[in-house]
Design a protein around this motif. Structure first.
Motif, PDB file in Angstrom:
ATOM      1  N   ALA A  26     -57.392  33.282   2.680  1.00 16.75           N
ATOM      2  CA  ALA A  26     -58.022  33.496   1.376  1.00 16.75           C
ATOM      3  C   ALA A  26     -57.271  32.751   0.289  1.00 16.75           C
ATOM      4  CB  ALA A  26     -58.072  34.987   1.057  1.00 16.75           C
ATOM      5  N   GLN A  27     -55.966  32.798   0.341  1.00 17.31           N
ATOM      6  CA  GLN A  27     -55.176  32.129  -0.694  1.00 17.31           C
ATOM      7  C   GLN A  27     -55.245  30.607  -0.589  1.00 17.31           C
ATOM      8  OE1 GLN A  27     -51.248  33.553  -1.772  1.00 17.31           O
ATOM      9  NE2 GLN A  27     -51.622  35.470  -0.670  1.00 17.31           N
ATOM     10  N   THR A  28     -55.171  30.090   0.635  1.00 15.77           N
ATOM     11  CA  THR A  28     -55.104  28.627   0.785  1.00 15.77           C
ATOM     12  C   THR A  28     -56.473  27.952   0.799  1.00 15.77           C
ATOM     13  OG1 THR A  28     -54.967  28.856   3.192  1.00 15.77           O
ATOM     14  CG2 THR A  28     -52.888  28.676   1.982  1.00 15.77           C
ATOM     15  N   VAL A  29     -57.486  28.598   1.367  1.00 13.84           N
ATOM     16  CA  VAL A  29     -58.798  27.969   1.492  1.00 13.84           C
ATOM     17  C   VAL A  29     -59.737  28.379   0.361  1.00 13.84           C
ATOM     18  CG1 VAL A  29     -60.821  27.711   2.976  1.00 13.84           C
ATOM     19  CG2 VAL A  29     -58.551  27.782   4.003  1.00 13.84           C
ATOM     20  N   VAL A  30     -59.882  29.678   0.154  1.00 15.50           N
ATOM     21  CA  VAL A  30     -60.837  30.155  -0.847  1.00 15.50           C
ATOM     22  C   VAL A  30     -60.308  29.938  -2.254  1.00 15.50           C
ATOM     23  CG1 VAL A  30     -62.094  32.180  -1.685  1.00 15.50           C
ATOM     24  CG2 VAL A  30     -61.775  31.851   0.774  1.00 15.50           C
ATOM     25  N   GLU A  31     -59.080  30.389  -2.501  1.00 12.61           N
ATOM     26  CA  GLU A  31     -58.503  30.280  -3.842  1.00 12.61           C
ATOM     27  C   GLU A  31     -57.856  28.930  -4.103  1.00 12.61           C
ATOM     28  OE1 GLU A  31     -55.836  33.591  -4.251  1.00 12.61           O
ATOM     29  OE2 GLU A  31     -57.390  35.024  -3.665  1.00 12.61           O
ATOM     30  N   ARG A  32     -57.630  28.157  -3.049  1.00 14.48           N
ATOM     31  CA  ARG A  32     -57.025  26.820  -3.124  1.00 14.48           C
ATOM     32  C   ARG A  32     -55.686  26.807  -3.864  1.00 14.48           C
ATOM     33  NH1 ARG A  32     -62.715  23.987  -3.864  1.00 14.48           N
ATOM     34  NH2 ARG A  32     -63.180  23.809  -1.660  1.00 14.48           N
ATOM     35  N   ARG A  33     -54.881  27.797  -3.558  1.00 12.87           N
ATOM     36  CA  ARG A  33     -53.547  27.860  -4.154  1.00 12.87           C
ATOM     37  C   ARG A  33     -52.644  26.834  -3.503  1.00 12.87           C
ATOM     38  NH1 ARG A  33     -51.470  33.708  -5.652  1.00 12.87           N
ATOM     39  NH2 ARG A  33     -53.374  34.578  -6.524  1.00 12.87           N
ATOM     40  N   GLU A  34     -51.768  26.274  -4.288  1.00  9.52           N
ATOM     41  CA  GLU A  34     -50.794  25.333  -3.738  1.00  9.52           C
ATOM     42  C   GLU A  34     -49.639  26.070  -3.080  1.00  9.52           C
ATOM     43  OE1 GLU A  34     -49.634  22.210  -6.334  1.00  9.52           O
ATOM     44  OE2 GLU A  34     -51.688  21.869  -7.000  1.00  9.52           O
ATOM     45  N   GLN A  35     -49.309  27.250  -3.626  1.00 13.07           N
ATOM     46  CA  GLN A  35     -48.261  28.062  -3.030  1.00 13.07           C
ATOM     47  C   GLN A  35     -48.822  29.429  -2.694  1.00 13.07           C
ATOM     48  OE1 GLN A  35     -44.987  27.836  -5.963  1.00 13.07           O
ATOM     49  NE2 GLN A  35     -43.782  27.211  -4.161  1.00 13.07           N
ATOM     50  N   VAL A  36     -48.465  29.913  -1.538  1.00 13.67           N
ATOM     51  CA  VAL A  36     -48.917  31.234  -1.101  1.00 13.67           C
ATOM     52  C   VAL A  36     -48.074  32.295  -1.803  1.00 13.67           C
ATOM     53  CG1 VAL A  36     -49.089  32.779   0.901  1.00 13.67           C
ATOM     54  CG2 VAL A  36     -49.691  30.374   1.129  1.00 13.67           C
ATOM     55  N   ASP A  37     -48.735  33.312  -2.320  1.00 10.41           N
ATOM     56  CA  ASP A  37     -48.052  34.446  -2.936  1.00 10.41           C
ATOM     57  C   ASP A  37     -47.530  35.329  -1.797  1.00 10.41           C
ATOM     58  OD1 ASP A  37     -47.299  36.812  -4.164  1.00 10.41           O
ATOM     59  OD2 ASP A  37     -49.060  36.908  -5.472  1.00 10.41           O
ATOM     60  N   LEU A  38     -46.256  35.188  -1.481  1.00  8.54           N
ATOM     61  CA  LEU A  38     -45.671  35.883  -0.348  1.00  8.54           C
ATOM     62  C   LEU A  38     -45.627  37.398  -0.558  1.00  8.54           C
ATOM     63  CD1 LEU A  38     -42.821  33.433   0.668  1.00  8.54           C
ATOM     64  CD2 LEU A  38     -45.074  33.729   1.712  1.00  8.54           C
ATOM     65  N   ARG A  39     -45.422  37.835  -1.787  1.00 10.60           N
ATOM     66  CA  ARG A  39     -45.418  39.278  -2.056  1.00 10.60           C
ATOM     67  C   ARG A  39     -46.790  39.872  -1.731  1.00 10.60           C
ATOM     68  NH1 ARG A  39     -46.763  42.816  -6.126  1.00 10.60           N
ATOM     69  NH2 ARG A  39     -45.443  44.649  -6.288  1.00 10.60           N
ATOM     70  N   ARG A  40     -47.833  39.212  -2.204  1.00 12.63           N
ATOM     71  CA  ARG A  40     -49.194  39.675  -1.922  1.00 12.63           C
ATOM     72  C   ARG A  40     -49.462  39.668  -0.423  1.00 12.63           C
ATOM     73  NH1 ARG A  40     -54.746  36.662  -3.916  1.00 12.63           N
ATOM     74  NH2 ARG A  40     -55.543  36.579  -1.792  1.00 12.63           N
ATOM     75  N   ASN A  41     -49.028  38.605   0.256  1.00 13.53           N
ATOM     76  CA  ASN A  41     -49.250  38.519   1.690  1.00 13.53           C
ATOM     77  C   ASN A  41     -48.500  39.618   2.429  1.00 13.53           C
ATOM     78  OD1 ASN A  41     -48.574  37.136   4.565  1.00 13.53           O
ATOM     79  ND2 ASN A  41     -50.566  36.495   3.756  1.00 13.53           N
ATOM     80  N   LEU A  42     -47.307  39.952   1.979  1.00 14.27           N
ATOM     81  CA  LEU A  42     -46.538  41.027   2.592  1.00 14.27           C
ATOM     82  C   LEU A  42     -47.230  42.375   2.376  1.00 14.27           C
ATOM     83  CD1 LEU A  42     -44.028  41.964   4.119  1.00 14.27           C
ATOM     84  CD2 LEU A  42     -42.874  42.125   1.904  1.00 14.27           C
ATOM     85  N   ILE A  43     -47.839  42.566   1.209  1.00 14.28           N
ATOM     86  CA  ILE A  43     -48.583  43.798   0.951  1.00 14.28           C
ATOM     87  C   ILE A  43     -49.768  43.900   1.909  1.00 14.28           C
ATOM     88  CG2 ILE A  43     -50.072  44.959  -0.739  1.00 14.28           C
ATOM     89  CD1 ILE A  43     -48.082  43.905  -2.889  1.00 14.28           C
ATOM     90  N   PHE A  44     -50.494  42.802   2.104  1.00 14.68           N
ATOM     91  CA  PHE A  44     -51.610  42.814   3.057  1.00 14.68           C
ATOM     92  C   PHE A  44     -51.116  43.059   4.477  1.00 14.68           C
ATOM     93  CE2 PHE A  44     -54.279  41.090  -0.260  1.00 14.68           C
ATOM     94  CZ  PHE A  44     -55.543  41.549   0.088  1.00 14.68           C
ATOM     95  N   CYS A  45     -50.012  42.445   4.843  1.00 14.62           N
ATOM     96  CA  CYS A  45     -49.442  42.637   6.182  1.00 14.62           C
ATOM     97  C   CYS A  45     -49.066  44.104   6.383  1.00 14.62           C
ATOM     98  CB  CYS A  45     -48.226  41.732   6.351  1.00 14.62           C
ATOM     99  SG  CYS A  45     -47.480  41.822   7.981  1.00 14.62           S
ATOM    100  N   THR A  46     -48.452  44.707   5.378  1.00  7.84           N
ATOM    101  CA  THR A  46     -48.065  46.112   5.458  1.00  7.84           C
ATOM    102  C   THR A  46     -49.290  47.013   5.554  1.00  7.84           C
ATOM    103  OG1 THR A  46     -46.070  45.626   4.183  1.00  7.84           O
ATOM    104  CG2 THR A  46     -46.740  47.936   4.310  1.00  7.84           C
ATOM    105  N   TRP A  47     -50.331  46.695   4.784  1.00  8.03           N
ATOM    106  CA  TRP A  47     -51.585  47.452   4.850  1.00  8.03           C
ATOM    107  C   TRP A  47     -52.166  47.379   6.266  1.00  8.03           C
ATOM    108  CZ3 TRP A  47     -54.394  50.975   2.514  1.00  8.03           C
ATOM    109  CH2 TRP A  47     -55.751  51.093   2.826  1.00  8.03           C
ATOM    110  N   GLY A  48     -52.178  46.194   6.840  1.00  8.95           N
ATOM    111  CA  GLY A  48     -52.675  46.023   8.200  1.00  8.95           C
ATOM    112  C   GLY A  48     -51.851  46.810   9.202  1.00  8.95           C
TER     113      GLY A  48
END
Length: 107
Positions: A26-48
């Motif tokens: 979602a961050q790299t393809v949909v939102e086209r961010r140059e840098q991945v928000d690692l905090r957000r990704n860690l929150i999603f990983c923890t949720w999963g």
């Protein structure tokens, strides 16, 4: 193999990995961010890991399959023709869908 020997651990790990990977996409393809928000990704990983892997495993395996609807696996293994003739099994499926969609998911 690992999933059969350790289904809970396998499910928790896969849920964490797929949720983290989904956010990464979602961050790299949909939102086209140059840098991945690692905090957000860690929150999603923890949720999963905790909710999708742990809580939902308990709900669907222990409550639905073992406690509330123990005959559901036998119904699932039947042929389509046998399922169409099994009205008790159909009612069980409707009860599961109702609990899932109107009790579990809204909250």
């Amino acid at each position: 193999r690992i999933g059969r020997r350790h289904p809970f651990l396998f499910g928790v790990a896969m849920s964490a990995i797929k949720t983290s990977a989904s956010d990464f996409m979602a961050q790299t393809v949909v939102e086209r961010r140059e840098q991945v928000d690692l905090r957000r990704n860690l929150i999603f990983c923890t949720w999963g890991l905790l909710y999708l892997g742990g809580v939902q495993y308990f709900i669907y395996v222990h409550l639905f399959a073992r406690r509330w609807f123990p005959d559901a696996m036998a119904f699932a293994a039947k042929s389509w023709r046998a399922k169409l003739a099994d009205t008790a099994g159909q009612r069980t499926v409707l009860k599961q869908v109702f609990l899932d969609q109107f009790v579990h998911h809204p909250f």
